[in-house]
Design an enzyme around this catalytic site. Structure first.
Site, mmCIF file in Angstrom:
data_model
loop_
_atom_site.group_PDB
_atom_site.id
_atom_site.type_symbol
_atom_site.label_atom_id
_atom_site.label_comp_id
_atom_site.label_asym_id
_atom_site.label_seq_id
_atom_site.Cartn_x
_atom_site.Cartn_y
_atom_site.Cartn_z
ATOM 1 N N GLY A 12 0.830 -1.204 0.000
ATOM 2 C CA GLY A 12 0.000 0.000 0.000
ATOM 3 C C GLY A 12 0.860 1.247 0.000
ATOM 4 N N ALA A 14 1.975 3.286 -2.515
ATOM 5 C CA ALA A 14 1.948 4.270 -3.596
ATOM 6 C C ALA A 14 1.375 5.615 -3.176
ATOM 7 C CB ALA A 14 1.153 3.727 -4.784
ATOM 8 N N GLY A 16 -0.774 7.940 0.406
ATOM 9 C CA GLY A 16 -1.210 7.965 1.794
ATOM 10 C C GLY A 16 -0.102 7.679 2.793
ATOM 11 N N ILE A 17 -0.446 6.967 3.858
ATOM 12 C CA ILE A 17 0.513 6.661 4.908
ATOM 13 C C ILE A 17 1.671 5.822 4.360
ATOM 14 C CG2 ILE A 17 0.870 5.430 7.085
ATOM 15 C CD1 ILE A 17 -1.935 6.158 7.906
ATOM 16 N N GLY A 18 1.370 4.865 3.486
ATOM 17 C CA GLY A 18 2.412 4.002 2.959
ATOM 18 C C GLY A 18 3.488 4.763 2.214
ATOM 19 N N SER A 140 -4.860 -0.896 14.061
ATOM 20 C CA SER A 140 -5.615 0.343 14.186
ATOM 21 C C SER A 140 -6.087 0.444 15.626
ATOM 22 C CB SER A 140 -6.819 0.306 13.237
ATOM 23 O OG SER A 140 -7.770 1.301 13.548
ATOM 24 N N TYR A 153 -14.339 -4.604 9.765
ATOM 25 C CA TYR A 153 -13.012 -3.978 9.708
ATOM 26 C C TYR A 153 -12.295 -4.153 11.037
ATOM 27 C CZ TYR A 153 -9.486 -0.252 9.523
ATOM 28 O OH TYR A 153 -8.314 0.465 9.570
ATOM 29 N N THR A 190 -6.497 10.344 5.525
ATOM 30 C CA THR A 190 -6.226 9.489 4.370
ATOM 31 C C THR A 190 -7.563 9.179 3.691
ATOM 32 O OG1 THR A 190 -6.549 7.376 5.503
ATOM 33 C CG2 THR A 190 -4.342 8.369 5.649
#
Length: 265
Positions: A12, A14, A16-18, A140, A153, A190
């Site tokens: 992940g 590409a 945001g946080i990643g 999370s 989730y 995000t």
């Protein structure tokens, strides 16, 4: 642990946080990073940004759906083919859309499990450049409490903590020399936090979305990705094997879940 001259994979990665994790690692001396992500357009943008700021030899993008084993394995394979080593894996890929709960389990949980297996059993033993490998799994604050709005989730994020704690034991470290930690971000700016109402399972759950921030704690304004990435560096540099770290309101702190016998009523 210093990340200098190490090689990392960020799932992940590409945007945001990643993506911010990748930038933070490179700013701290990382030799190279692979961004494993489904979004090829964002991946190209990320590669261009990193290449411009750090050099073209610092980054690889591999289009990857972590829920598809062959694609995730390919990201690991391409990493060592290009960079020769692999030292750090940050399992960051995740979705939060309750209606596609089976896909969410495949991405959030199964993808993380398979990535851990690839790192610990296949790639770190052959390709780590130092004494130990590092895995950081993303849970999370929803993995630490009940979340009536997003129960499926929350289930995946609770499972990530169980996975990391079980892999991050002295017994496993003795044979794998892999340090496994968990990071639990609170609400962060995000795409995951956008359009929450339409990410609920049905009307009954949608009616609760106005209470979302109260349910995950009094967090005030959601934190920014750069704050979370700086906290990630602290986890990598200072976190002990099996440790769990919460990042909310721009603050990071380690937590220690109680023994089940201490929870007896």
């Amino acid at each position: 642990m210093s990340v200098e001259n190490k090689v990392a994979i960020v799932t992940g990665g590409a945007s945001g946080i990643g993506f911010q994790y990748a930038l933070e690692l490179l700013q701290n001396g990382l030799r190279a990073v692979t961004l494993a992500d489904t979004d090829a357009a964002k991946g190209e943008e990320a590669v261009a940004k990193i290449s411009n700021d750090f050099g073209a030899d610092k980054v690889l993008f591999v289009e990857t759906d972590v829920s598809v084993k062959v694609q995730l394995a390919n990201a690991f394979k391409q990493t060592v083919e290009k960079f020769g080593n692999l030292d750090i894996v940050i399992n960051n890929a995740g979705v939060m859309v309750e209606a596609i709960w089976e896909k969410m389990i495949n991405i959030n949980l199964k993808g993380t499990i398979y990535s851990c297996i690839l790192a610990m059993e296949e790639y770190f033993p052959k390709y780590k450049s130092g004494d130990e490998g590092i895995i950081v799994n993303t849970s999370s604050v929803a993995g630490l409490q009940e979340v009536p709005i997003f129960p499926f989730y929350a289930t995946t994020k609770h499972a990530i903590i169980g996975l990391s704690k079980s892999l991050g034991t002295p017994q496993n470290y003795a044979t794998t020399k892999t340090r496994v930690m968990t990071i639990c971000p609170g609400p962060t700016v995000t795409p995951l936090m956008q359009d929450l109402e339409n990410k609920a399972f049905n009307e009954r759950y949608r009616a609760l979305t106005g209470e979302f921030f109260k349910l995950v704690g009094d967090v005030g304004k959601p934190q920014t990705v750069d704050v979370v990435s700086k906290c990630m560096m602290k986890v990598i540099q200072e976190g002990s094997n099996g440790s769990i770290w919460v990042v909310e309101n721009g603050e990071i702190y380690e937590i220690a879940p109680p023994d089940r016998k201490d929870m007896k009523k």
